[in-house]
Design a protein around this motif. Sequence first.
Motif, short mmCIF file in Angstrom:
data_model
loop_
_atom_site.label_atom_id
_atom_site.label_comp_id
_atom_site.label_asym_id
_atom_site.label_seq_id
_atom_site.Cartn_x
_atom_site.Cartn_y
_atom_site.Cartn_z
N ALA A 6 7.64 17.10 40.67
CA ALA A 6 6.91 18.09 41.03
C ALA A 6 5.40 17.54 41.18
N GLY A 7 4.72 17.90 41.94
CA GLY A 7 3.22 16.94 41.97
C GLY A 7 3.30 15.77 43.19
N VAL A 8 4.47 15.72 43.73
CA VAL A 8 4.40 14.88 44.75
C VAL A 8 4.35 15.59 46.17
N ALA A 9 3.46 15.38 47.03
CA ALA A 9 3.29 16.03 48.33
C ALA A 9 3.51 14.77 49.32
N ILE A 10 3.88 15.38 50.52
CA ILE A 10 3.97 14.66 51.77
C ILE A 10 2.92 15.28 52.95
N ARG A 11 2.40 14.20 53.52
CA ARG A 11 1.47 14.54 54.48
C ARG A 11 1.54 13.50 55.51
N TRP A 60 3.95 9.13 57.60
CA TRP A 60 3.96 10.22 56.78
C TRP A 60 3.65 9.43 55.38
N ALA A 62 3.95 9.71 51.20
CA ALA A 62 4.24 10.82 49.73
C ALA A 62 3.15 10.24 48.72
N GLU A 63 2.63 11.34 48.11
CA GLU A 63 1.52 11.04 47.20
C GLU A 63 1.65 11.96 45.95
N SER A 64 1.37 11.06 44.88
CA SER A 64 1.32 11.85 43.60
C SER A 64 -0.25 11.82 42.96
N THR A 68 -0.21 6.64 46.28
CA THR A 68 0.78 6.72 47.40
C THR A 68 2.12 5.93 46.88
N THR A 111 11.11 15.63 55.67
CA THR A 111 9.80 15.84 56.36
C THR A 111 10.01 15.26 57.71
#
Length: 154
Positions: A6-11, A60, A62-64, A68, A111
């Motif tokens: 939880a709290g990791v997003a990919i952009r 891409w 992955a960030e928390s 990074t 992703t």
Amino acid sequence: MTGLQAGVAIRRLGPEDAELFNRLSEADNLFDEDPSGAPSGALTPDGARAFLADPSVLFWVAESGPLTVGFLHCIVQRRRTAGPWAELLLMEMGVHTEWRRQGVGTALVSTMELWMAGHDVLEVWVPANTYAVGFYLKSGFTPDEGAILVKQLH
């Protein structure tokens, strides 16, 4: 993206992310199997913006929060034959040493696959380092015939 903390997003990065891209390039050795190697090094600010603006580049992260924790870099390669218009070449992927085995790599590959499905790209190739082959096999990649050869001009 089952298993991703939880709290990791990919952009996907764009030209406006050149500073982040360059910071990552100055520490990307921490995302490699052997972090004692030298990092890739930053591009000029204009070079980083141009790289991320190139429509054939998919990058891409992955960030928390502000960290990074992983990245995946692909090149879109147009095909010269009938069938799907393009394929991907997965150039590099890395997960920070402190974030391994937490679903980050799997989420990055997922992703990429979502992007592929949305753009009618049906195939991805990866010139995998020996230590990464097991991860790619687990992710559904299969061995292909031939070998990847490299020639550097000096």
